[in-house]
Write a protein that holds these residues in place. Structure first.
Motif, mmCIF file in Angstrom:
data_model
loop_
_atom_site.group_PDB
_atom_site.id
_atom_site.type_symbol
_atom_site.label_atom_id
_atom_site.label_comp_id
_atom_site.label_asym_id
_atom_site.label_seq_id
_atom_site.Cartn_x
_atom_site.Cartn_y
_atom_site.Cartn_z
ATOM 1 N N ARG A 48 0.823 -1.211 0.000
ATOM 2 C CA ARG A 48 0.000 0.000 0.000
ATOM 3 C C ARG A 48 0.860 1.264 0.000
ATOM 4 O O ARG A 48 0.370 2.360 -0.280
ATOM 5 C CB ARG A 48 -0.940 -0.002 1.200
ATOM 6 C CG ARG A 48 -1.965 -1.118 1.158
ATOM 7 C CD ARG A 48 -2.874 -1.094 2.368
ATOM 8 N NE ARG A 48 -3.710 0.120 2.405
ATOM 9 C CZ ARG A 48 -4.551 0.401 3.396
ATOM 10 N NH1 ARG A 48 -4.641 -0.437 4.444
ATOM 11 N NH2 ARG A 48 -5.271 1.504 3.369
ATOM 12 N N ALA A 49 2.140 1.090 0.357
ATOM 13 C CA ALA A 49 3.089 2.207 0.304
ATOM 14 C C ALA A 49 4.368 1.711 -0.356
ATOM 15 O O ALA A 49 4.742 0.544 -0.211
ATOM 16 C CB ALA A 49 3.381 2.735 1.710
ATOM 17 N N GLN A 50 5.003 2.583 -1.104
ATOM 18 C CA GLN A 50 6.252 2.238 -1.773
ATOM 19 C C GLN A 50 7.441 2.757 -0.958
ATOM 20 O O GLN A 50 7.466 3.936 -0.591
ATOM 21 C CB GLN A 50 6.289 2.847 -3.178
ATOM 22 C CG GLN A 50 5.300 2.205 -4.142
ATOM 23 C CD GLN A 50 5.553 0.713 -4.308
ATOM 24 O OE1 GLN A 50 6.675 0.292 -4.555
ATOM 25 N NE2 GLN A 50 4.502 -0.084 -4.160
ATOM 26 N N PRO A 51 8.406 1.890 -0.636
ATOM 27 C CA PRO A 51 9.533 2.335 0.191
ATOM 28 C C PRO A 51 10.511 3.191 -0.587
ATOM 29 O O PRO A 51 10.662 3.041 -1.798
ATOM 30 C CB PRO A 51 10.186 1.006 0.591
ATOM 31 C CG PRO A 51 9.886 0.085 -0.551
ATOM 32 C CD PRO A 51 8.507 0.482 -1.036
ATOM 33 N N THR A 52 11.146 4.097 0.096
ATOM 34 C CA THR A 52 12.259 4.839 -0.496
ATOM 35 C C THR A 52 13.518 3.982 -0.383
ATOM 36 O O THR A 52 13.573 3.004 0.363
ATOM 37 C CB THR A 52 12.492 6.160 0.236
ATOM 38 O OG1 THR A 52 12.895 5.882 1.595
ATOM 39 C CG2 THR A 52 11.232 7.014 0.238
ATOM 40 N N ARG A 53 14.521 4.364 -1.125
ATOM 41 C CA ARG A 53 15.808 3.662 -1.061
ATOM 42 C C ARG A 53 16.371 3.724 0.365
ATOM 43 O O ARG A 53 16.855 2.726 0.896
ATOM 44 C CB ARG A 53 16.784 4.302 -2.052
ATOM 45 C CG ARG A 53 18.193 3.725 -2.057
ATOM 46 C CD ARG A 53 19.059 4.503 -3.034
ATOM 47 N NE ARG A 53 20.445 4.060 -3.004
ATOM 48 C CZ ARG A 53 20.934 3.068 -3.726
ATOM 49 N NH1 ARG A 53 20.133 2.394 -4.528
ATOM 50 N NH2 ARG A 53 22.208 2.734 -3.650
ATOM 51 N N GLU A 54 16.286 4.914 0.961
ATOM 52 C CA GLU A 54 16.828 5.091 2.312
ATOM 53 C C GLU A 54 16.081 4.224 3.318
ATOM 54 O O GLU A 54 16.690 3.660 4.243
ATOM 55 C CB GLU A 54 16.738 6.567 2.707
ATOM 56 C CG GLU A 54 17.668 7.500 1.941
ATOM 57 C CD GLU A 54 17.239 7.696 0.489
ATOM 58 O OE1 GLU A 54 16.040 7.476 0.185
ATOM 59 O OE2 GLU A 54 18.106 8.057 -0.329
ATOM 60 N N MET A 55 14.757 4.099 3.158
ATOM 61 C CA MET A 55 13.984 3.275 4.083
ATOM 62 C C MET A 55 14.373 1.807 3.954
ATOM 63 O O MET A 55 14.510 1.096 4.964
ATOM 64 C CB MET A 55 12.486 3.456 3.830
ATOM 65 C CG MET A 55 11.587 2.589 4.727
ATOM 66 S SD MET A 55 11.889 2.854 6.498
ATOM 67 C CE MET A 55 11.369 4.574 6.662
#
Length: 265
Positions: A48-55
């Motif tokens: 439901r949410a797309q992670p960032t690279r940093e996350m």
């Protein structure tokens, strides 16, 4: 494309969920460690949410995911790998190769071997022949798997006088590695090793030793060795993170005397 850059068809959220379960962490556990909300972790796992690279890098660190698999997470989310993977012959690896060479040379004439994540021999010093002498030639053909070599009936096993104890130690150690990495190839290797004979008498008379020795018959002498493992601290390369140096030391006075008489220290 290197092994660390292979693509995966699994959604990044499913990979995260699997690693969290593998580490026996709840979503709340992971959220607290990563300093994010439980809701956010849930949304990442369900897509439901797309992670960032940093996350992803933060979650990979908190889950203690191997560098190879952190790259897989990034690729699954559409990002480039964060950790390079070089072969030892590459120029950037020269300092690593020099360090390994110095460690092996310094340990000679006592046995020492360098292995990869699947226990395949990468390098060894000349003293390794003290352990492998008498093994079938096919077990010594590259790639040499040192665990297979030690426990196979055509390998070192017939000369290991505490084979049951040593076998139990090897399998227990492999279990911990599988638990940490989830590596399927290690699962297969463990199944193979567990099928070899020599599982009896796993606990020696007199109780359990603080450290399990390798007791080996060499030229009519009963020798005993303790092993230590050296790894590189804070590696930032996949290959470096998976290298280990196994070094063997005399475990008793009789072994020390034998090695001294043979020219070893």
């Amino acid at each position: 494309m290197t092994a660390a850059q292979e693509t995966t068809t699994e959604p990044v959220g499913e990979l995260l969920r699997r690693w969290r379960g593998h580490r026996r962490m709840t979503q709340l556990d992971l959220a607290n460690r990563a300093e994010v909300s439980t809701r956010h972790v849930s949304f990442l796992e369900t897509g439901r949410a797309q992670p960032t690279r940093e996350m992803l890098l933060r979650l990979g660190e908190q889950l203690d995911i191997p560098l190879r698999d952190r790259n897989t997470l990034l690729l699954a989310a559409g990002f480039a790998p964060a950790f390079p993977e070089h072969v030892l012959a590459d120029v950037p690896m020269s300092a690593v190769v020099d360090a390994v060479t110095q460690i092996l040379a310094a340990h000679d004439p006592l046995p020492a071997v360098v292995v990869d994540r699947h226990w395949n021999m990468i390098d060894a010093n000349s003293a390794i022949g003290l352990l492998t002498d008498g093994a079938a030639a096919w077990l010594l053909e590259p790639p040499v798997n040192v665990l297979r070599l030690s426990l196979h009936p055509d390998g070192m096993a017939p000369r290991i006088t505490n084979l049951g104890q040593w076998r139990a130690h090897v399998l227990h150690r492999l279990d911990h590695q599988i638990e940490a990495t989830g590596d399927r190839e290690l699962h297969c290797l463990r199944d193979e090793l567990a099928a070899y004979p020599g599982g009896e008498n796993a606990v020696p008379q007199g109780g359990v030793s603080l450290v399990v020795p390798l007791r080996l018959r060499v030229n009519g002498h009963d020798l005993a060795f303790l092993s230590t493992t050296t790894v590189f601290g804070t590696p930032m390369d996949v290959t470096v993170s998976e290298l280990a140096i196994e070094s063997f030391f005399p475990a008793d006075a009789a072994t020390t005397r034998f090695l001294a008489a043979s020219g070893a220290r």
